[in-house]
Design a protein around this motif. Structure first.
Motif, PDB file in Angstrom:
ATOM      1  N   HIS A  46      -0.776   1.591  -6.130  1.00 26.67           N
ATOM      2  CA  HIS A  46      -1.942   2.432  -5.863  1.00 26.67           C
ATOM      3  C   HIS A  46      -3.221   1.732  -6.314  1.00 26.67           C
ATOM      4  O   HIS A  46      -3.188   0.841  -7.165  1.00 26.67           O
ATOM      5  CB  HIS A  46      -1.799   3.767  -6.588  1.00 26.67           C
ATOM      6  CG  HIS A  46      -0.654   4.602  -6.107  1.00 26.67           C
ATOM      7  ND1 HIS A  46       0.635   4.415  -6.569  1.00 26.67           N
ATOM      8  CD2 HIS A  46      -0.591   5.611  -5.197  1.00 26.67           C
ATOM      9  CE1 HIS A  46       1.436   5.282  -5.982  1.00 26.67           C
ATOM     10  NE2 HIS A  46       0.713   6.014  -5.143  1.00 26.67           N
ATOM     11  N   GLU A  54       0.861  -1.174   0.000  1.00 32.18           N
ATOM     12  CA  GLU A  54       0.000   0.000   0.000  1.00 32.18           C
ATOM     13  C   GLU A  54       0.911   1.242   0.000  1.00 32.18           C
ATOM     14  O   GLU A  54       1.948   1.263   0.668  1.00 32.18           O
ATOM     15  CB  GLU A  54      -0.890  -0.065   1.240  1.00 32.18           C
ATOM     16  CG  GLU A  54      -1.896   1.045   1.375  1.00 32.18           C
ATOM     17  CD  GLU A  54      -1.296   2.296   1.972  1.00 32.18           C
ATOM     18  OE1 GLU A  54      -1.745   3.385   1.580  1.00 32.18           O
ATOM     19  OE2 GLU A  54      -0.395   2.189   2.832  1.00 32.18           O
ATOM     20  N   PRO A  55       0.586   2.294  -0.755  1.00 38.62           N
ATOM     21  CA  PRO A  55       1.526   3.388  -0.980  1.00 38.62           C
ATOM     22  C   PRO A  55       2.065   4.076   0.273  1.00 38.62           C
ATOM     23  O   PRO A  55       3.274   4.368   0.353  1.00 38.62           O
ATOM     24  CB  PRO A  55       0.714   4.365  -1.841  1.00 38.62           C
ATOM     25  CG  PRO A  55      -0.224   3.494  -2.601  1.00 38.62           C
ATOM     26  CD  PRO A  55      -0.600   2.396  -1.643  1.00 38.62           C
ATOM     27  N   GLY A 112      -8.394   1.292  -1.212  1.00 37.39           N
ATOM     28  CA  GLY A 112      -7.680   2.523  -0.894  1.00 37.39           C
ATOM     29  C   GLY A 112      -7.645   2.861   0.582  1.00 37.39           C
ATOM     30  O   GLY A 112      -6.660   3.413   1.062  1.00 37.39           O
ATOM     31  N   GLU A 168      -3.996   0.293  -9.920  1.00 39.62           N
ATOM     32  CA  GLU A 168      -2.753  -0.006 -10.620  1.00 39.62           C
ATOM     33  C   GLU A 168      -2.533  -1.508 -10.626  1.00 39.62           C
ATOM     34  O   GLU A 168      -3.021  -2.231  -9.743  1.00 39.62           O
ATOM     35  CB  GLU A 168      -1.562   0.673  -9.954  1.00 39.62           C
ATOM     36  CG  GLU A 168      -1.479   2.166 -10.183  1.00 39.62           C
ATOM     37  CD  GLU A 168      -0.211   2.762  -9.622  1.00 39.62           C
ATOM     38  OE1 GLU A 168       0.120   3.879 -10.011  1.00 39.62           O
ATOM     39  OE2 GLU A 168       0.444   2.107  -8.783  1.00 39.62           O
TER      40      GLU A 168
END
Length: 216
Positions: A88, A70-71, A105, A91
């Protein structure tokens, strides 16, 4: 596809010739001894999904494995020297012939006074193999075409009505229980039994805990 439920949220997926480990956290044991991994995926930063103390042991034994996270977590990992690539939401990347797509997210709400953090679920697709979805800590996203679902059974952020609703929305051919370390054995069986009772037609809810590698 072969699935090994190592413990809690930690799952080893062997599909289309690739070996992918998801969420090696503190509530699972033995994953740091795995070798020949092509990728390590981490849905979010909570320690039951990533054990920062033992992760270097795993990465040291799997030098060629891609570390995808996870970013927000990937950025923190890079600060301490890990070669972590962010994935992301929406992606995707190909690892050893398997397409890994990030979805979602945000982590599910635990409490209004606890800030939400990032969370991505992972959808794994290999040619000629079932499609697997591991949602991390969220029921918010329902990808299409999921054949195998890693179903979180119990968490401070979940109640069972939401679990059953999520299972019905995804409607996989097979679901297996994960995120279960907070449950006593008797309670775990209750959650699995109720999941089977409320699963949509055609969904087989499996218990892979302690079974080793299982062909799906």
């Amino acid at each position: 596809m072969r699935i090994t439920h190592i413990g809690h949220a930690c799952v080893l997926v062997e599909t289309a010739g690739a070996r992918v480990l998801i969420d090696p956290g503190t509530f699972a044991t033995g994953w740091w001894e795995l070798t020949d991994l092509d990728a390590v995926l981490v849905t979010h930063a909570h320690p039951d999904h990533v054990d920062s103390g033992r992760l270097p042991l795993l990465l040291g034994a799997n030098a060629s494995a891609r570390l995808l996270a996870e970013p927000e977590l990937a950025a923190e990992m890079r600060k301490v020297g890990h070669d972590a690539a962010p994935l992301h939401p929406d992606e995707q990347i190909e690892v050893a012939g398997v397409r890994v797509r990030a979805v979602g997210g945000q982590h599910a709400v635990i409490h209004d006074e606890i800030p939400r953090i990032g969370n991505v679920g992972f959808v794994l697709t290999g040619a000629g193999e079932p499609v697997l979805f591991h949602p991390g800590d969220s029921y918010d996203t329902v990808p299409e075409g999921v054949d195998v679902l890693a179903l979180p059974l119990s968490a401070p952020w979940a109640k069972f009505s939401e679990t059953a609703r999520f299972l019905r929305a995804v409607a996989p051919g097979t679901a297996f229980g994960v995120h279960d370390a907070l449950l006593a054995p008797q309670g775990r069986e209750v959650y699995l039994r109720q999941s089977r009772a409320l699963a949509p037609a055609g969904t087989d809810v499996r218990d892979l805990g302690g079974e080793g590698a299982v062909e799906l």
